[in-house]
Structure formats: C-alpha cells, structure tokens
Design an enzyme around this catalytic site. Structure first.
Site, PDB file in Angstrom:
ATOM      1  N   THR A 197       0.759  -1.125   0.077  1.00 19.29           N
ATOM      2  CA  THR A 197      -0.239  -0.007   0.032  1.00 19.29           C
ATOM      3  C   THR A 197       0.833   1.474   0.007  1.00 19.29           C
ATOM      4  OG1 THR A 197      -0.310   0.205   2.311  1.00 19.29           O
ATOM      5  CG2 THR A 197      -1.830  -1.158   1.205  1.00 19.29           C
ATOM      6  N   LEU A 242      -3.075   4.537  -0.407  1.00 15.29           N
ATOM      7  CA  LEU A 242      -4.359   4.199  -0.633  1.00 15.29           C
ATOM      8  C   LEU A 242      -4.685   2.836   0.137  1.00 15.29           C
ATOM      9  CD1 LEU A 242      -6.691   5.516  -2.107  1.00 15.29           C
ATOM     10  CD2 LEU A 242      -5.895   4.394  -4.221  1.00 15.29           C
ATOM     11  N   HIS A 243      -4.442   2.834   1.343  1.00 18.64           N
ATOM     12  CA  HIS A 243      -4.564   1.553   2.298  1.00 18.64           C
ATOM     13  C   HIS A 243      -5.831   0.747   1.889  1.00 18.64           C
ATOM     14  CE1 HIS A 243      -1.057   2.482   4.574  1.00 18.64           C
ATOM     15  NE2 HIS A 243      -1.742   3.435   5.152  1.00 18.64           N
ATOM     16  N   ASP A 244      -6.893   1.212   2.721  1.00 18.42           N
ATOM     17  CA  ASP A 244      -8.237   0.382   2.523  1.00 18.42           C
ATOM     18  C   ASP A 244      -8.779   0.336   1.029  1.00 18.42           C
ATOM     19  OD1 ASP A 244      -9.165   1.353   5.733  1.00 18.42           O
ATOM     20  OD2 ASP A 244      -7.840  -0.113   5.207  1.00 18.42           O
TER      21      ASP A 244
END
Ligand code: RIB
Ligand code: CA
Length: 310
Positions: A197, A242-244
């Site tokens: 990520t 943009l982790h999730d």
C-alpha cells in the site's frame, strides 16, 4: 455471472470510507451484503456512525445492515488513530447525520449467522480494520469458514516496517491476537500490507481528478482523500497511501497486484516487536502476501468505479 457477495468489516476511518464508496459503486460486480464495524481508528460508536453515514451517501439503506461490533480488542488495551483520521474519524468533514439506524444485531452474531447461510455460495470477507470481530466469530463458530470464499484484508508489514511502531502496522497492532487468529483461520487470505500500500499514494492532483467526476459521492470521496493527505503530510510529510481502497481494487482487479505465498504469524509477546507480522514465505502457505502493485492502474480503477455515481 452471479455477483461476488462481500461483507466489509471496517473501522471508518477516512480510507475505510473511500473503500466503502468504491465497493458500493462496483455494484455490477460486488454485492455488499453487510457492513460490520469495529473500534479502531476511532472508538466503536463513531466507526458504526461513520459506516451509516457512508452507507446512505452511497445510496444504500437498511437492506445493507450496519452491525456494530467489538468495542475493545480481545486482550490488549484499546488504541486509536485520530491523528490520521480526525476526532470524528471522517476528517471532521461535515456530513449529513445518518437517518437509518444500525442493526440491533451484534457484528459477531451477524457474521456467524450470515456465514452459516452462505455455505452454498461462500462470501468474501473484506477486513480493513482491527480483526477482532472475525476472530471472535471464528472462535464462537469455527464452522463459519465453510461460508467464506476468501478473506481480503488490509494489515501488516514486512520489508516496509510499521506505521504505528517501527515494527507494527496499525490494524494488526490494535489487536495482534485477533490478527494472528485470522491469518491462520484456514481459508485463503490475500493481504494488502504496507509493503504494497505504500507504493499506492494518491497525489493532490489525483484527488482533484476524483473531485472532477462531479457526483456528490465522488466529491465526498475527494474530500475524504484530501483530508487523509492533509493529516498524513502533517504527520509524515508524504501524501497518504491508498490502504483500504486497495482491498476493493484487489477484488476487482487482482491482476494489478503481485505477491508471494506465505504463512503469517504475529508477535504477541510484549516488547518493541509487539504486533509485528512475520510472513514465512513458502509455496504451501494459504496467505498471498502482496508486495507489488501497478499504482497508476489501481488509482485509475478506483477513479473508474467512483465515476459510476451519477
Ligand atoms: O495502517 C493502515 C490501516 O489502519 C488502515 O486500515 C487505516 O484505516 C487504519 O485502520
Ligand atoms: Ca481501516
């Protein structure tokens, strides 16, 4: 072809909120059959309220239940991340009050009941927060694994190191005992960890491309991404990963990611490595530990999905 049924277990959270908006936008492919919430970025009452806000913003209603879950981790003391999400959890952005109430059913009971019912057409679990609810459900009803097609989760780190301590990533650090249980639950798990990520950061210019889509959902997504960048820059002098949302993109476009099979354990002993994920890379591992992504195409896919709102 039948849509993929998904349950999103989350701790909204700015990036969780963008992940939810992206998932609801992809309704031609994904059928969001429920949202379960957990304490994490902010306390549990707020993560549940935030999930309700985003559910209504996306145009969904009580047919997609929001079930509030574990208010605290399994064993350790609770930790939160307001520095990166603001005191409300949604960047203190002024969203309309949610009208539709949360379900009266606890998240763990929803998971057990729903996953027992999906044995004929197993559902996908997307986890974007501390993994307490899933761990509790799997202990309460080990048979639920027969109703799970796969788990796609955001958490952990290996080569990248941690983001909440030098060794630990927040979702795992916030409940390492639960994370260890989920990594070893016995169904296929795909992991969007910091190693991958951190390759996918959304520039301010890209945020404005989201805003230019023009729908109220896209404008809200841009506000959430912009707030995330502001807080991340203030704390770490870089725009936000943009982790999730990457979990949803990994469902829609697995070809944009690459990784290695592994078995994953979590350090649960007290000390500076508490909450560290330890992937043991081996071909017979049931975890796919992502470590590469085509960042531009991941953003383009998210932009394309958000562009479906009118
Ligand atoms: O470490 C990043 C993760 O922690 C994301 O899921 C973010 O929302 C926070 O929960
Ligand atoms: Ca999250």
């Amino acid at each position: 072809m039948r849509k993929r049924q998904i349950i999103i277990d989350c701790d909204p959270g700015l990036d969780d909120a963008v992940a939810l908006l992206t998932a609801f936008a992809a309704s031609d492919t994904l059928d969001v059959i429920g949202i379960t919430t957990v304490a994490g970025n902010v306390p549990g009452d707020l993560t549940a309220r935030n999930a309700r806000i985003i559910r209504e913003l996306a145009g969904a209603g009580k047919d997609v239940p929001v079930c509030k879950g574990a208010p605290v981790p399994m064993l350790r003391d609770a930790v939160t991340a307001e520095d990166f999400h603001g005191s409300t959890g949604l960047g203190n952005i002024d969203f309309p009050k949610p009208r539709i109430p949360a379900s009266r059913q606890h998240a763990v009971n929803f998971l057990v009941k729903t996953l027992r019912a999906t044995k004929g057409f197993p559902a996908t679990l997307v986890i974007t927060g501390p993994m307490t609810n899933i761990a509790l459900a799997s202990v309460m009803a080990p048979d639920i694994t027969r109703g799970i097609k796969e788990i796609v989760l955001m958490g952990g780190a290996d080569s990248e190191g941690g983001n909440i301590t030098p060794h630990a990533e927040f979702n795992v650090f916030a409940d390492p005992h639960a994370a260890h249980a989920v990594f070893n639950i016995g169904v296929p798990v795909r992991v969007l960890n910091l190693d991958v990520t951190h390759q996918i950061r959304t520039s301010d210019q890209q945020v404005e491309r989201v805003r230019a889509l023009g729908s109220r959902q896209a404008i809200a997504a841009a506000d959430l991404l912009a707030a995330s960048n502001r807080l991340e820059v203030a704390a770490k002098a870089r725009v936000a990963p943009l982790h999730d949302p990457s979990t949803i993109i990994a469902l829609l476009r697995p070809d944009l990611f690459d990784g290695r099979k592994a078995r994953v354990s979590v350090v649960t002993e007290e000390g500076d490595r508490f909450g560290k994920t330890v992937p043991e890379y081996r071909e017979d591992g049931h975890v796919l530990w992502y470590d590469k992504a085509d960042a531009d195409d991941v953003f383009s896919e998210m932009l394309g999905q958000l562009g479906k709102y009118r």
